[in-house]
Every structure is written in C-alpha cells, then in structure tokens.
Design a protein around this motif. Structure first.
Motif, short mmCIF file in Angstrom:
data_model
loop_
_atom_site.label_atom_id
_atom_site.label_comp_id
_atom_site.label_asym_id
_atom_site.label_seq_id
_atom_site.Cartn_x
_atom_site.Cartn_y
_atom_site.Cartn_z
N TYR A 253 -49.57 12.66 23.62
CA TYR A 253 -48.44 11.49 23.38
C TYR A 253 -48.23 11.12 24.66
CZ TYR A 253 -44.60 8.45 22.53
OH TYR A 253 -43.61 7.55 22.35
N MET A 254 -47.72 12.06 25.70
CA MET A 254 -47.25 11.85 26.89
C MET A 254 -48.48 11.27 27.81
SD MET A 254 -44.09 12.07 27.03
CE MET A 254 -44.09 11.59 28.62
N GLY A 255 -49.39 11.75 27.57
CA GLY A 255 -50.80 11.32 28.52
C GLY A 255 -51.09 9.96 28.19
N GLY A 256 -50.98 9.45 26.93
CA GLY A 256 -51.15 8.07 26.51
C GLY A 256 -49.92 7.27 27.26
N ALA A 257 -48.82 7.95 27.21
CA ALA A 257 -47.65 7.02 27.69
C ALA A 257 -48.09 6.85 29.29
CB ALA A 257 -46.22 7.97 27.54
N ILE A 258 -48.53 7.96 30.02
CA ILE A 258 -48.83 7.61 31.38
C ILE A 258 -49.71 6.61 31.75
CG2 ILE A 258 -49.81 8.69 33.40
CD1 ILE A 258 -48.42 11.42 32.41
N VAL A 259 -50.78 6.61 30.73
CA VAL A 259 -51.90 5.58 30.89
C VAL A 259 -51.19 4.16 30.57
CG1 VAL A 259 -53.93 4.81 29.62
CG2 VAL A 259 -53.83 7.29 30.29
N THR A 260 -50.38 3.97 29.53
CA THR A 260 -49.80 3.06 29.28
C THR A 260 -48.89 2.35 30.51
OG1 THR A 260 -49.74 3.53 26.87
CG2 THR A 260 -48.14 1.57 27.64
N HIS A 261 -48.48 2.94 31.16
CA HIS A 261 -47.50 2.83 32.34
C HIS A 261 -48.45 2.47 33.46
CE1 HIS A 261 -43.24 3.61 30.88
NE2 HIS A 261 -43.89 4.69 30.50
N LEU A 262 -49.40 3.27 33.55
CA LEU A 262 -50.40 2.71 34.92
C LEU A 262 -51.06 1.29 34.60
CD1 LEU A 262 -52.46 6.20 35.23
CD2 LEU A 262 -50.83 4.92 36.92
N GLU A 263 -51.31 1.10 32.98
CA GLU A 263 -52.01 0.03 32.67
C GLU A 263 -51.19 -1.28 33.00
OE1 GLU A 263 -53.51 -2.29 28.61
OE2 GLU A 263 -54.03 -0.12 28.85
N HIS A 264 -49.90 -1.16 32.85
CA HIS A 264 -48.82 -2.23 33.16
C HIS A 264 -48.14 -2.14 34.53
CE1 HIS A 264 -49.32 -3.64 28.95
NE2 HIS A 264 -49.19 -2.40 28.60
N HIS A 265 -48.62 -1.43 35.35
CA HIS A 265 -48.21 -1.29 36.58
C HIS A 265 -46.67 -0.75 36.77
CE1 HIS A 265 -52.00 -3.09 37.89
NE2 HIS A 265 -51.86 -4.23 37.01
N GLU A 266 -46.53 0.36 35.93
CA GLU A 266 -45.03 0.68 35.87
C GLU A 266 -45.06 2.00 36.54
OE1 GLU A 266 -44.01 0.55 31.87
OE2 GLU A 266 -43.55 -1.78 32.04
N PRO A 267 -43.88 2.59 37.22
CA PRO A 267 -43.74 3.91 37.76
C PRO A 267 -44.24 4.95 36.60
CG PRO A 267 -41.85 2.73 37.86
CD PRO A 267 -42.47 1.87 37.43
N ILE A 268 -45.06 5.97 37.05
CA ILE A 268 -45.07 7.10 35.96
C ILE A 268 -44.60 8.30 36.40
CG2 ILE A 268 -47.62 6.26 35.71
CD1 ILE A 268 -48.60 8.29 37.54
N VAL A 269 -43.61 8.47 37.28
CA VAL A 269 -43.09 9.61 37.83
C VAL A 269 -42.31 10.39 36.56
CG1 VAL A 269 -41.24 10.55 39.63
CG2 VAL A 269 -42.85 8.75 40.18
N ILE A 270 -41.47 9.58 35.72
CA ILE A 270 -40.62 10.28 34.73
C ILE A 270 -41.63 10.81 33.84
CG2 ILE A 270 -38.72 9.71 33.08
CD1 ILE A 270 -37.59 9.49 35.89
N ALA A 271 -42.61 9.93 33.61
CA ALA A 271 -43.45 10.72 32.30
C ALA A 271 -44.19 11.86 32.72
CB ALA A 271 -44.32 9.45 32.04
N VAL A 272 -44.51 11.91 33.93
CA VAL A 272 -45.21 12.85 34.70
C VAL A 272 -44.22 14.35 34.63
CG1 VAL A 272 -46.19 13.96 36.76
CG2 VAL A 272 -46.84 11.57 35.84
N ILE A 273 -42.97 13.88 35.07
CA ILE A 273 -41.89 15.05 35.22
C ILE A 273 -41.63 15.54 33.70
CG2 ILE A 273 -39.57 15.69 35.50
CD1 ILE A 273 -39.61 13.61 37.98
N ILE A 274 -41.89 14.66 32.65
CA ILE A 274 -41.41 15.31 31.26
C ILE A 274 -42.79 15.96 30.94
CG2 ILE A 274 -41.30 14.21 28.81
CD1 ILE A 274 -39.75 12.09 30.08
#
Length: 120
Positions: A76-97
């Motif tokens: 699920y978090m991997g999908g969240a990271i990809v979604t953030h990357l796709e929308h040019h949003e920071p991924i730091v929080i998702a990676v830390i989680i």
C-alpha cells in the motif's frame, strides 16, 4: 536490550503506525470532491482505498495475521509513493512511514529477520 523492552518497543511502534493509518483512512472517508479530483479518482474509489487501508491495518495489528498485514501495508505504501511521484509531490513522509513499518515488522516478527536478512 531485553526481550521485554523489545516487545514493548514493537507494540509502541505498532500503535503509532495504527494511529497514523487510521487517521489517513478516515481522511479518505471525509475528503471533498476537489481534493480527490487532483488524484484522478472518484469519491467512491477514494473511499474504497480507505477501506482497504483499514483492512490491511487490522491484519497488521492482530499478531496471528501480522505478517500478511505488514506485506499488504508495505505494498500500500509503495502505491502511495508512486502516486506522490506521479503527481510531483514530496515522498519523504511516505518513505519514512515505509521504513518505520519495516522496522516494526522486524521487531514484532522475528521470522522476517530470519528470512530476509543474510545469516553471518
């Protein structure tokens, strides 16, 4: 570190993750249309994502199904990271989680350590 301290640490991290994922899921239930449109999803789909998140979290919390829950939350978090990357949003929080999730899994479930980390 004693076994008792390790067990307490594992459960404290589990509770922190549970609070975080619960808040995230309930935010998906209460989002308005304009926030959802930015991700290209319908309100119903966004709500289903929240239900999936809660289901994975419940599996993670229950010790007997914790390994399965861990793997599902990691995906699920991997999908969240990809979604953030796709929308040019920071991924730091998702990676830390994601990192905290793996640390918690290694603490709570010794079989992860035995299977995933190389033996010396």
């Amino acid at each position: 570190m004693s076994q008792k301290a390790i067990k307490i640490t594992g459960w404290v991290l589990t509770i922190l993750l549970a609070l975080l994922f619960t808040k995230s899921a309930f935010m998906k239930f209460t989002q308005t249309g304009t926030e959802i449109i930015a991700y290209g999803m319908s309100a119903t789909t966004f709500m289903y994502v929240g239900f999936i998140e809660l289901f994975c979290l419940i599996l993670f919390i229950i010790p007997r199904t914790g390994v399965l829950g861990t793997l599902l939350l990691v995906a699920y978090m991997g999908g969240a990271i990809v979604t953030h990357l796709e929308h040019h949003e920071p991924i730091v929080i998702a990676v830390i989680i994601q990192i905290i999730l793996w640390i918690t899994a290694f603490i709570r479930f010794p079989e992860f350590t035995q299977r995933l980390l190389p033996k010396n």
